[in-house]
Design an enzyme around this catalytic site. Structure first.
Site, PDB file in Angstrom:
ATOM      1  N   GLU A 168     -84.854  36.382 -72.987  1.00 30.05           N
ATOM      2  CA  GLU A 168     -85.662  37.363 -72.243  1.00 30.05           C
ATOM      3  C   GLU A 168     -85.407  38.809 -72.687  1.00 30.05           C
ATOM      4  O   GLU A 168     -85.228  39.695 -71.859  1.00 30.05           O
ATOM      5  CB  GLU A 168     -85.408  37.215 -70.740  1.00 30.05           C
ATOM      6  CG  GLU A 168     -85.744  35.829 -70.227  1.00 30.05           C
ATOM      7  CD  GLU A 168     -85.332  35.587 -68.783  1.00 30.05           C
ATOM      8  OE1 GLU A 168     -84.898  36.539 -68.109  1.00 30.05           O
ATOM      9  OE2 GLU A 168     -85.451  34.432 -68.328  1.00 30.05           O
ATOM     10  N   ASN A 209     -85.697  32.504 -76.419  1.00 30.94           N
ATOM     11  CA  ASN A 209     -86.261  31.908 -75.201  1.00 30.94           C
ATOM     12  C   ASN A 209     -86.777  33.007 -74.267  1.00 30.94           C
ATOM     13  O   ASN A 209     -86.093  34.007 -74.038  1.00 30.94           O
ATOM     14  CB  ASN A 209     -85.134  31.124 -74.497  1.00 30.94           C
ATOM     15  CG  ASN A 209     -85.609  30.284 -73.341  1.00 30.94           C
ATOM     16  OD1 ASN A 209     -86.572  29.534 -73.469  1.00 30.94           O
ATOM     17  ND2 ASN A 209     -84.944  30.392 -72.204  1.00 30.94           N
ATOM     18  N   HIS A 245     -92.209  28.768 -66.236  1.00 31.27           N
ATOM     19  CA  HIS A 245     -92.027  28.752 -64.779  1.00 31.27           C
ATOM     20  C   HIS A 245     -93.377  29.085 -64.160  1.00 31.27           C
ATOM     21  O   HIS A 245     -93.791  30.249 -64.161  1.00 31.27           O
ATOM     22  CB  HIS A 245     -91.003  29.803 -64.340  1.00 31.27           C
ATOM     23  CG  HIS A 245     -89.613  29.476 -64.759  1.00 31.27           C
ATOM     24  ND1 HIS A 245     -88.904  28.419 -64.221  1.00 31.27           N
ATOM     25  CD2 HIS A 245     -88.786  30.057 -65.665  1.00 31.27           C
ATOM     26  CE1 HIS A 245     -87.708  28.363 -64.774  1.00 31.27           C
ATOM     27  NE2 HIS A 245     -87.610  29.344 -65.660  1.00 31.27           N
ATOM     28  N   GLU A 274     -88.154  25.432 -69.588  1.00 30.46           N
ATOM     29  CA  GLU A 274     -87.766  25.586 -68.177  1.00 30.46           C
ATOM     30  C   GLU A 274     -88.944  25.285 -67.246  1.00 30.46           C
ATOM     31  O   GLU A 274     -89.130  25.948 -66.226  1.00 30.46           O
ATOM     32  CB  GLU A 274     -87.243  27.008 -67.930  1.00 30.46           C
ATOM     33  CG  GLU A 274     -86.119  27.417 -68.870  1.00 30.46           C
ATOM     34  CD  GLU A 274     -85.485  28.759 -68.552  1.00 30.46           C
ATOM     35  OE1 GLU A 274     -85.734  29.309 -67.462  1.00 30.46           O
ATOM     36  OE2 GLU A 274     -84.732  29.263 -69.418  1.00 30.46           O
ATOM     37  N   ASP A 276     -91.346  24.355 -64.466  1.00 31.35           N
ATOM     38  CA  ASP A 276     -91.481  23.891 -63.084  1.00 31.35           C
ATOM     39  C   ASP A 276     -92.837  24.372 -62.584  1.00 31.35           C
ATOM     40  O   ASP A 276     -93.326  25.420 -62.989  1.00 31.35           O
ATOM     41  CB  ASP A 276     -90.338  24.320 -62.149  1.00 31.35           C
ATOM     42  CG  ASP A 276     -89.768  25.692 -62.417  1.00 31.35           C
ATOM     43  OD1 ASP A 276     -90.535  26.590 -62.803  1.00 31.35           O
ATOM     44  OD2 ASP A 276     -88.558  25.883 -62.214  1.00 31.35           O
TER      45      ASP A 276
HETATM   46  O1  G3I Z   1     -76.917  28.485 -53.944  1.00 33.12           O
HETATM   47  C1  G3I Z   1     -76.269  29.731 -53.652  1.00 33.12           C
HETATM   48  C2  G3I Z   1     -76.363  30.015 -52.188  1.00 33.12           C
HETATM   49  O2  G3I Z   1     -75.617  29.070 -51.476  1.00 33.12           O
HETATM   50  C3  G3I Z   1     -75.843  31.429 -51.935  1.00 33.12           C
HETATM   51  O3  G3I Z   1     -76.028  31.747 -50.585  1.00 33.12           O
HETATM   52  C4  G3I Z   1     -76.598  32.420 -52.781  1.00 33.12           C
HETATM   53  C5  G3I Z   1     -76.077  33.840 -52.657  1.00 33.12           C
HETATM   54  O4  G3I Z   1     -76.574  34.657 -53.689  1.00 33.12           O
HETATM   55  O5  G3I Z   1     -76.446  32.069 -54.137  1.00 33.12           O
HETATM   56  C6  G3I Z   1     -76.989  30.805 -54.428  1.00 33.12           C
HETATM   57  O6  G3I Z   1     -76.762  30.568 -55.772  1.00 33.12           O
HETATM   58  C7  G3I Z   1     -77.602  31.222 -56.657  1.00 33.12           C
HETATM   59  C8  G3I Z   1     -78.207  30.136 -57.536  1.00 33.12           C
HETATM   60  O7  G3I Z   1     -78.951  30.727 -58.531  1.00 33.12           O
HETATM   61  C9  G3I Z   1     -79.101  29.164 -56.749  1.00 33.12           C
HETATM   62  O8  G3I Z   1     -79.836  28.344 -57.646  1.00 33.12           O
HETATM   63  C10 G3I Z   1     -76.815  32.232 -57.473  1.00 33.12           C
HETATM   64  O9  G3I Z   1     -76.394  33.286 -56.653  1.00 33.12           O
HETATM   65  C11 G3I Z   1     -77.666  32.754 -58.579  1.00 33.12           C
HETATM   66  O10 G3I Z   1     -76.933  33.590 -59.438  1.00 33.12           O
HETATM   67  C12 G3I Z   1     -78.228  31.614 -59.392  1.00 33.12           C
HETATM   68  O11 G3I Z   1     -79.190  32.104 -60.211  1.00 33.12           O
HETATM   69  C13 G3I Z   1     -79.455  31.448 -61.434  1.00 33.12           C
HETATM   70  C14 G3I Z   1     -80.207  32.463 -62.258  1.00 33.12           C
HETATM   71  O12 G3I Z   1     -80.708  31.886 -63.445  1.00 33.12           O
HETATM   72  C15 G3I Z   1     -79.297  33.630 -62.651  1.00 33.12           C
HETATM   73  O13 G3I Z   1     -78.275  33.228 -63.478  1.00 33.12           O
HETATM   74  C16 G3I Z   1     -80.312  30.203 -61.176  1.00 33.12           C
HETATM   75  O14 G3I Z   1     -79.505  29.174 -60.615  1.00 33.12           O
HETATM   76  C17 G3I Z   1     -80.893  29.697 -62.489  1.00 33.12           C
HETATM   77  O15 G3I Z   1     -81.808  28.657 -62.229  1.00 33.12           O
HETATM   78  C18 G3I Z   1     -81.609  30.831 -63.198  1.00 33.12           C
HETATM   79  O16 G3I Z   1     -82.079  30.336 -64.429  1.00 33.12           O
HETATM   80  C19 G3I Z   1     -82.890  31.220 -65.167  1.00 33.12           C
HETATM   81  C20 G3I Z   1     -82.624  30.958 -66.629  1.00 33.12           C
HETATM   82  O17 G3I Z   1     -81.258  31.070 -66.897  1.00 33.12           O
HETATM   83  C21 G3I Z   1     -83.439  31.893 -67.515  1.00 33.12           C
HETATM   84  N1  G3I Z   1     -84.846  31.833 -67.196  1.00 33.12           N
HETATM   85  C22 G3I Z   1     -85.175  32.015 -65.793  1.00 33.12           C
HETATM   86  C23 G3I Z   1     -84.399  31.028 -64.925  1.00 33.12           C
HETATM   87  C24 G3I Z   1     -84.791  31.169 -63.484  1.00 33.12           C
HETATM   88  O18 G3I Z   1     -84.417  32.441 -63.028  1.00 33.12           O
END
Ligand code: G3I
Length: 378
Positions: A168, A209, A245, A274, A276
């Site tokens: 990105e 990506n 997405h 990715e 969905d």
């Molecule tokens: O599940 C917890 C929740 O219990 C808590 O209350 C909350 C507080 O912030 O956090 C939640 O977890 C979050 C998690 O996503 C949930 O899926 C994390 O904070 C958060 O950092 C995490 O974000 C990830 C995001 O990238 C940032 O790293 C996502 O999992 C992940 O799916 C997302 O993936 C990205 C790809 O890497 C790049 N392309 C876009 C894609 C979607 O954003």
């Protein structure tokens, strides 16, 4: 008295036939974990089309939920760590590397003969505080980025097939996104990152990506120009990842196909990384929404089968219980192929059918419009 009968070649045929019959019966009796179909798993159907099919994975789910790993290994043959290989996860403190989560995924994948795409070395999200707040000289920033790339390469090397080295980096207007990496390393940081990654892991195919580049627009034009420039100048780049997405909107599949074809002409592999397809903006009952979603999954798969350069097809999560969409939109959703009980949804059946039956012909989709999420289809 026991009679000894000499083994005859036709016995072998009989035994093989019996064994195949019993395997077939067992398969039909148990069915795949997904229960509702006697179709071969997605990975078997996809392999016949020259595609790897997979999802992003969570190490916690692999550790804690045997059903998750079972379904994953049964249906898919490529995985991406959803978060476990991001900068903040691997090096939360300067010089302190934490590999447990990433190891969990890599070990699982290797054990089950799955490919791995590493994701992602340089991104503006998921950076640790010591990076976000860091005050280093330019030379130190370079070393930090290079070390991160080298550490991943040293740890996993040839166990990786693909690597989203930079994620990105281009904004919607086609300019380089204002990120910590642009600010600290300067505009040639992408080129440097791909050269460092290739030097450290020469057998891994390197991917750029991004999201929102599925159709022709300022962002995909800029990615195309960058890819072309890299290829012209011998900067190692092997594939483009299109995230897909589709949450509030989805481009017309004809336009996706048109865009993918120009990238294919560069000789790059193309990956859906990715995917969905959210249902929260769709009209109708839940059942109707799931049918609309299934139709869109079908059409994305048809596009991929129509463009031979597409070699990887990945969803962003195994099942609706492991999807970032509800967290991101703060709305319930069900954007993936399996529900949270790991049961196949209409979208799964649509993808399966498409893999089994679709015969691509030029511009097969050209006469169709995209009816769902219609307000945002351009
Ligand atoms: O599940 C917890 C929740 O219990 C808590 O209350 C909350 C507080 O912030 O956090 C939640 O977890 C979050 C998690 O996503 C949930 O899926 C994390 O904070 C958060 O950092 C995490 O974000 C990830 C995001 O990238 C940032 O790293 C996502 O999992 C992940 O799916 C997302 O993936 C990205 C790809 O890497 C790049 N392309 C876009 C894609 C979607 O954003």
């Amino acid at each position: 008295m026991a009679t000894i009968i000499a083994w005859q070649p036709e016995f072998t045929a009989l035994v093989v036939a019996a064994a195949l019959f019993s395997v077939g019966c067992a398969y039909l009796a148990d069915g795949p974990q997904t229960g509702a179909t006697a179709q071969p798993p997605l990975k078997v159907l996809a392999a016949k089309r020259g595609l790897n099919i997979g999802v992003c994975v969570s190490p916690e789910a692999l550790r804690n939920d045997p059903g998750y790993g079972k379904l994953l290994a049964e249906q898919f043959d490529i995985v991406t760590p959803e978060n476990a290989m991001k900068f903040a996860h691997i090096q939360p403190e300067r010089g302190t590397f934490t590999w447990d989560d990433a190891d969990q995924i890599v070990d699982f994948a290797v054990q089950h003969g799955m490919k791995i795409r590493s994701h992602t070395a340089l991104w503006h999200h998921a950076v640790p505080e010591w990076i976000a707040d860091g005050a280093f000289a330019r030379r130190q920033w370079e070393q930090i980025a290079k070390d991160q790339i080298a550490a991943i390469a040293q740890r996993y090397g040839d166990r990786l097939t693909y690597w989203d080295v930079v994620n990105e980096a281009i904004a919607d207007d086609g300019q380089l996104r204002e990120t910590i990496w642009l600010k600290t390393l300067g505009p040639d940081y992408l080129e440097k990152a791909y050269r460092w990654a290739h030097a450290a892991a020469p057998n891994v195919k390197l991917v750029y990506n991004d999201y929102g580049a599925e159709m022709k627009n300022a962002k995909s034009d800029a990615i195309y120009a960058m890819a072309r420039d890299f290829l012209d100048r011998g900067v190692p780049l092997h594939a483009i990842g299109f995230q897909m997405h589709f949450i509030k909107s989805m481009p017309d599949p004809r336009k996706i196909a048109e865009n993918l074809r120009r990238f294919a002409e560069l000789g790059l592999e193309l990956h859906v990384t990715e995917l969905d397809i959210a249902i929260q903006k769709m009209s109708g009952t839940r059942a109707e929404q799931l049918e609309q979603q299934a139709d869109l999954y079908r059409r994305v798969m048809e596009v991929c089968l129509s463009v031979k350069a597409v070699t990887v097809f990945q969803m962003w999560g195994l099942d609706d219980g492991h999807s970032w969409v509800p967290w991101f939109t703060k709305q319930p959703d069900a954007a993936l192929l399996f529900d949270r009980d790991y049961q196949p949804k209409p979208a799964y059946h649509a993808v399966t059918r498409t893999l089994a039956e679709f015969q691509p012909d030029a511009d097969a989709d050209a006469s169709q419009t995209c009816p769902v999420i219609a307000d945002s289809v351009k």
